[in-house]
Design a protein around this motif. Sequence first.
Motif, PDB file in Angstrom:
ATOM      1  N   VAL A   1       0.852  -1.186   0.000  1.00 34.65           N
ATOM      2  CA  VAL A   1       0.000   0.000   0.000  1.00 34.65           C
ATOM      3  C   VAL A   1       0.888   1.237   0.000  1.00 34.65           C
ATOM      4  CG1 VAL A   1      -1.723   1.274   1.331  1.00 34.65           C
ATOM      5  CG2 VAL A   1      -1.849  -1.204   1.208  1.00 34.65           C
ATOM      6  N   THR A   2       0.528   2.195  -0.826  1.00 35.93           N
ATOM      7  CA  THR A   2       1.228   3.473  -0.867  1.00 35.93           C
ATOM      8  C   THR A   2       0.293   4.550  -0.319  1.00 35.93           C
ATOM      9  OG1 THR A   2       0.430   4.008  -3.081  1.00 35.93           O
ATOM     10  CG2 THR A   2       2.484   2.736  -2.933  1.00 35.93           C
ATOM     11  N   PRO A   3       0.803   5.727   0.000  1.00 37.28           N
ATOM     12  CA  PRO A   3      -0.099   6.804   0.444  1.00 37.28           C
ATOM     13  C   PRO A   3      -1.180   7.136  -0.591  1.00 37.28           C
ATOM     14  CG  PRO A   3       2.169   7.368   0.966  1.00 37.28           C
ATOM     15  CD  PRO A   3       2.219   6.104   0.144  1.00 37.28           C
ATOM     16  N   GLU A   4      -0.878   6.905  -1.877  1.00 32.50           N
ATOM     17  CA  GLU A   4      -1.851   7.170  -2.939  1.00 32.50           C
ATOM     18  C   GLU A   4      -2.976   6.141  -2.987  1.00 32.50           C
ATOM     19  OE1 GLU A   4       1.559   6.964  -3.676  1.00 32.50           O
ATOM     20  OE2 GLU A   4       1.770   9.119  -3.396  1.00 32.50           O
ATOM     21  N   THR A   5      -2.822   4.997  -2.307  1.00 28.99           N
ATOM     22  CA  THR A   5      -3.862   3.958  -2.297  1.00 28.99           C
ATOM     23  C   THR A   5      -4.461   3.763  -0.910  1.00 28.99           C
ATOM     24  OG1 THR A   5      -2.208   2.189  -2.056  1.00 28.99           O
ATOM     25  CG2 THR A   5      -2.915   2.760  -4.306  1.00 28.99           C
ATOM     26  N   CYS A   6      -4.394   4.809  -0.079  1.00 24.73           N
ATOM     27  CA  CYS A   6      -5.064   4.848   1.229  1.00 24.73           C
ATOM     28  C   CYS A   6      -6.135   5.924   1.154  1.00 24.73           C
ATOM     29  CB  CYS A   6      -4.080   5.209   2.345  1.00 24.73           C
ATOM     30  SG  CYS A   6      -2.859   3.955   2.674  1.00 24.73           S
ATOM     31  N   PHE A   7      -7.380   5.555   1.480  1.00 24.62           N
ATOM     32  CA  PHE A   7      -8.493   6.479   1.294  1.00 24.62           C
ATOM     33  C   PHE A   7      -9.362   6.559   2.546  1.00 24.62           C
ATOM     34  CE2 PHE A   7      -7.491   4.301  -2.699  1.00 24.62           C
ATOM     35  CZ  PHE A   7      -7.045   5.369  -3.448  1.00 24.62           C
ATOM     36  N   THR A   8      -9.743   7.787   2.886  1.00 24.75           N
ATOM     37  CA  THR A   8     -10.648   8.002   4.012  1.00 24.75           C
ATOM     38  C   THR A   8     -11.896   8.715   3.512  1.00 24.75           C
ATOM     39  OG1 THR A   8      -9.595  10.102   4.569  1.00 24.75           O
ATOM     40  CG2 THR A   8      -8.809   8.146   5.737  1.00 24.75           C
ATOM     41  N   GLY A   9     -12.954   8.588   4.310  1.00 26.50           N
ATOM     42  CA  GLY A   9     -14.182   9.301   3.999  1.00 26.50           C
ATOM     43  C   GLY A   9     -15.257   8.392   3.436  1.00 26.50           C
ATOM     44  N   PHE A  10     -16.408   9.000   3.168  1.00 23.33           N
ATOM     45  CA  PHE A  10     -17.551   8.242   2.680  1.00 23.33           C
ATOM     46  C   PHE A  10     -17.391   7.762   1.241  1.00 23.33           C
ATOM     47  CE2 PHE A  10     -19.499  10.449   6.275  1.00 23.33           C
ATOM     48  CZ  PHE A  10     -20.155   9.391   6.886  1.00 23.33           C
ATOM     49  N   ASP A  11     -16.451   8.331   0.496  1.00 19.78           N
ATOM     50  CA  ASP A  11     -16.215   7.893  -0.882  1.00 19.78           C
ATOM     51  C   ASP A  11     -15.023   6.944  -1.000  1.00 19.78           C
ATOM     52  OD1 ASP A  11     -14.292   9.788  -0.294  1.00 19.78           O
ATOM     53  OD2 ASP A  11     -14.424  10.790  -2.237  1.00 19.78           O
ATOM     54  N   ALA A  12     -14.548   6.431   0.116  1.00 19.23           N
ATOM     55  CA  ALA A  12     -13.388   5.531   0.098  1.00 19.23           C
ATOM     56  C   ALA A  12     -13.662   4.285  -0.727  1.00 19.23           C
ATOM     57  CB  ALA A  12     -12.987   5.151   1.523  1.00 19.23           C
ATOM     58  N   CYS A  13     -14.881   3.786  -0.703  1.00 19.17           N
ATOM     59  CA  CYS A  13     -15.217   2.587  -1.471  1.00 19.17           C
ATOM     60  C   CYS A  13     -14.962   2.811  -2.957  1.00 19.17           C
ATOM     61  CB  CYS A  13     -16.665   2.178  -1.240  1.00 19.17           C
ATOM     62  SG  CYS A  13     -17.170   0.730  -2.193  1.00 19.17           S
ATOM     63  N   GLN A  14     -15.451   3.903  -3.503  1.00 19.32           N
ATOM     64  CA  GLN A  14     -15.264   4.185  -4.925  1.00 19.32           C
ATOM     65  C   GLN A  14     -13.781   4.327  -5.266  1.00 19.32           C
ATOM     66  OE1 GLN A  14     -17.655   5.727  -3.042  1.00 19.32           O
ATOM     67  NE2 GLN A  14     -19.339   4.597  -3.961  1.00 19.32           N
ATOM     68  N   LYS A  15     -13.027   4.924  -4.360  1.00 17.76           N
ATOM     69  CA  LYS A  15     -11.599   5.117  -4.610  1.00 17.76           C
ATOM     70  C   LYS A  15     -10.827   3.803  -4.558  1.00 17.76           C
ATOM     71  CE  LYS A  15     -11.611   9.912  -3.168  1.00 17.76           C
ATOM     72  NZ  LYS A  15     -11.211  10.900  -2.154  1.00 17.76           N
ATOM     73  N   VAL A  16     -11.176   2.922  -3.610  1.00 17.54           N
ATOM     74  CA  VAL A  16     -10.527   1.606  -3.552  1.00 17.54           C
ATOM     75  C   VAL A  16     -10.879   0.804  -4.799  1.00 17.54           C
ATOM     76  CG1 VAL A  16     -10.453  -0.600  -2.309  1.00 17.54           C
ATOM     77  CG2 VAL A  16     -10.353   1.539  -1.026  1.00 17.54           C
ATOM     78  N   LEU A  17     -12.150   0.842  -5.208  1.00 17.10           N
ATOM     79  CA  LEU A  17     -12.573   0.105  -6.401  1.00 17.10           C
ATOM     80  C   LEU A  17     -11.895   0.621  -7.672  1.00 17.10           C
ATOM     81  CD1 LEU A  17     -16.381  -0.339  -5.684  1.00 17.10           C
ATOM     82  CD2 LEU A  17     -14.629  -2.134  -5.729  1.00 17.10           C
ATOM     83  N   ALA A  18     -11.514   1.875  -7.692  1.00 21.12           N
ATOM     84  CA  ALA A  18     -10.841   2.450  -8.861  1.00 21.12           C
ATOM     85  C   ALA A  18      -9.381   2.009  -8.954  1.00 21.12           C
ATOM     86  CB  ALA A  18     -10.928   3.974  -8.819  1.00 21.12           C
ATOM     87  N   CYS A  19      -8.850   1.456  -7.880  1.00 22.49           N
ATOM     88  CA  CYS A  19      -7.469   0.953  -7.898  1.00 22.49           C
ATOM     89  C   CYS A  19      -7.407  -0.365  -8.667  1.00 22.49           C
ATOM     90  CB  CYS A  19      -6.975   0.732  -6.466  1.00 22.49           C
ATOM     91  SG  CYS A  19      -6.792   2.254  -5.524  1.00 22.49           S
ATOM     92  N   ASP A  20      -6.198  -0.767  -8.995  1.00 27.51           N
ATOM     93  CA  ASP A  20      -5.986  -2.025  -9.722  1.00 27.51           C
ATOM     94  C   ASP A  20      -6.049  -3.187  -8.729  1.00 27.51           C
ATOM     95  OD1 ASP A  20      -5.357  -3.921 -11.610  1.00 27.51           O
ATOM     96  OD2 ASP A  20      -3.208  -3.498 -11.562  1.00 27.51           O
ATOM     97  N   ILE A  21      -7.277  -3.611  -8.386  1.00 26.98           N
ATOM     98  CA  ILE A  21      -7.478  -4.718  -7.452  1.00 26.98           C
ATOM     99  C   ILE A  21      -8.288  -5.816  -8.131  1.00 26.98           C
ATOM    100  CG2 ILE A  21      -7.333  -3.277  -5.375  1.00 26.98           C
ATOM    101  CD1 ILE A  21     -10.428  -3.452  -5.200  1.00 26.98           C
ATOM    102  N   ASP A  22      -8.115  -7.029  -7.628  1.00 24.77           N
ATOM    103  CA  ASP A  22      -8.893  -8.168  -8.102  1.00 24.77           C
ATOM    104  C   ASP A  22     -10.055  -8.467  -7.165  1.00 24.77           C
ATOM    105  OD1 ASP A  22      -7.003  -8.827 -10.252  1.00 24.77           O
ATOM    106  OD2 ASP A  22      -5.669  -9.407  -8.619  1.00 24.77           O
ATOM    107  N   LEU A  23      -9.851  -8.217  -5.877  1.00 27.81           N
ATOM    108  CA  LEU A  23     -10.789  -8.589  -4.827  1.00 27.81           C
ATOM    109  C   LEU A  23     -10.922  -7.445  -3.845  1.00 27.81           C
ATOM    110  CD1 LEU A  23     -12.222 -10.855  -2.958  1.00 27.81           C
ATOM    111  CD2 LEU A  23      -9.951 -11.148  -1.995  1.00 27.81           C
ATOM    112  N   ILE A  24     -12.143  -7.191  -3.396  1.00 25.34           N
ATOM    113  CA  ILE A  24     -12.343  -6.213  -2.335  1.00 25.34           C
ATOM    114  C   ILE A  24     -12.951  -6.932  -1.140  1.00 25.34           C
ATOM    115  CG2 ILE A  24     -14.603  -5.456  -3.179  1.00 25.34           C
ATOM    116  CD1 ILE A  24     -13.740  -2.603  -2.095  1.00 25.34           C
TER     117      ILE A  24
END
Length: 147
Positions: free
Chosen positions: A97-120
Amino acid sequence: MSSQFSPLHFSRRDFLRTSALASLTAMAGGLNKAYAAGSDKIRVGVLGCGGRGIYDSTNCMNSSENVEIVAVGDLFQDRIDSFLEYYKTNLPTKINVTPETCFTGFDACQKVLACDIDLIMLTQTPHFRPMHFRAAIEAGKHVFMEK
């Protein structure tokens, strides 16, 4: 009586023989084709970095060598900080995890999903899960979620 391959005289044996021949032909045709190898790593995003998130993600990380956490999200920064501290201490090779892939707030879900992930992994408070589950499915991600 010899079997004939016509609609009127097509027996089960004829069907099995034809099916087996077609399968072998298809497999033999695929043997001399090259395929691009995909990544063996399963890239995981975690949404909800409290105790449940640490517990479930640790089980996930211990399930296989080729699993790593690449993005995290939570409503509160202090939970992300303790999550990252836990991983740096206990499973340092499983977190990327980098600082660019750490998200806070109510929109954190959308930001995590926008990352290059296979599984949430949805380990946050249960009343947010239905909408986060829907967003994850619409984004084409695999989902770990408890009831």
